[in-house]
Design a protein around this motif. Structure first.
Motif, PDB file in Angstrom:
ATOM      1  N   GLY A 153       0.813  -1.217   0.000  1.00 21.68           N
ATOM      2  CA  GLY A 153       0.000   0.000   0.000  1.00 21.68           C
ATOM      3  C   GLY A 153       0.844   1.263   0.000  1.00 21.68           C
ATOM      4  N   LEU A 154       1.912   1.269   0.786  1.00 22.87           N
ATOM      5  CA  LEU A 154       2.797   2.430   0.819  1.00 22.87           C
ATOM      6  C   LEU A 154       3.524   2.610  -0.511  1.00 22.87           C
ATOM      7  N   ASP A 155       3.965   1.512  -1.116  1.00 25.60           N
ATOM      8  CA  ASP A 155       4.616   1.584  -2.429  1.00 25.60           C
ATOM      9  C   ASP A 155       3.651   2.125  -3.487  1.00 25.60           C
ATOM     10  N   LYS A 156       2.422   1.659  -3.460  1.00 20.49           N
ATOM     11  CA  LYS A 156       1.415   2.120  -4.421  1.00 20.49           C
ATOM     12  C   LYS A 156       1.160   3.618  -4.251  1.00 20.49           C
ATOM     13  N   ALA A 157       1.062   4.066  -3.004  1.00 20.11           N
ATOM     14  CA  ALA A 157       0.830   5.487  -2.738  1.00 20.11           C
ATOM     15  C   ALA A 157       2.008   6.329  -3.234  1.00 20.11           C
ATOM     16  N   ALA A 158       3.226   5.849  -3.020  1.00 19.74           N
ATOM     17  CA  ALA A 158       4.416   6.582  -3.468  1.00 19.74           C
ATOM     18  C   ALA A 158       4.465   6.645  -4.993  1.00 19.74           C
ATOM     19  N   ARG A 159       4.131   5.532  -5.660  1.00 15.66           N
ATOM     20  CA  ARG A 159       4.124   5.523  -7.127  1.00 15.66           C
ATOM     21  C   ARG A 159       3.082   6.496  -7.670  1.00 15.66           C
ATOM     22  N   GLN A 209       3.794   9.756  -9.944  1.00 16.20           N
ATOM     23  CA  GLN A 209       3.128   9.934 -11.232  1.00 16.20           C
ATOM     24  C   GLN A 209       2.468  11.305 -11.313  1.00 16.20           C
ATOM     25  N   GLU A 210       1.796  11.707 -10.254  1.00 19.09           N
ATOM     26  CA  GLU A 210       1.143  13.011 -10.237  1.00 19.09           C
ATOM     27  C   GLU A 210       2.170  14.138 -10.333  1.00 19.09           C
TER      28      GLU A 210
END
Length: 83
Positions: free
Chosen positions: A40-46, A50-51
């Motif tokens: 979840g933390l990796d997904k949030a960082a990615r 991206q943004e």
């Protein structure tokens, strides 16, 4: 800074799902929780990266749009960039 997590607040249904997943994988519940947190933390960082990339690219994309509106479609290798 150390943070303590209160896992009691996650609810009985989530705890049961975590236990079932841990049993299915043959690992401790703590390992499942660590894996899910890391994912979840990796997904949030990615997503955040991206943004940030999109925002950084915005001026270039706007310049491309303005050039297209002014000159129409062109082949990039034949463009002259006079400013």
């Amino acid at each position: 800074m150390a943070t303590s997590l209160n896992i009691r607040d996650i609810g009985a249904e989530r705890k049961a799902k975590l236990e079932a997943e841990a049993k299915a994988r043959g690992v401790p519940v703590a390992e499942i929780v660590r894996t899910l947190l890391d994912d979840g933390l990796d997904k949030a960082a990615r997503k955040r990266a991206q943004e940030e990339w999109i925002e950084a690219a915005r001026p270039g994309l706007e310049a491309e749009r303005a050039m297209y509106e002014k000159h129409g479609p062109t082949l990039a290798r034949y463009r002259t960039f006079s400013r």
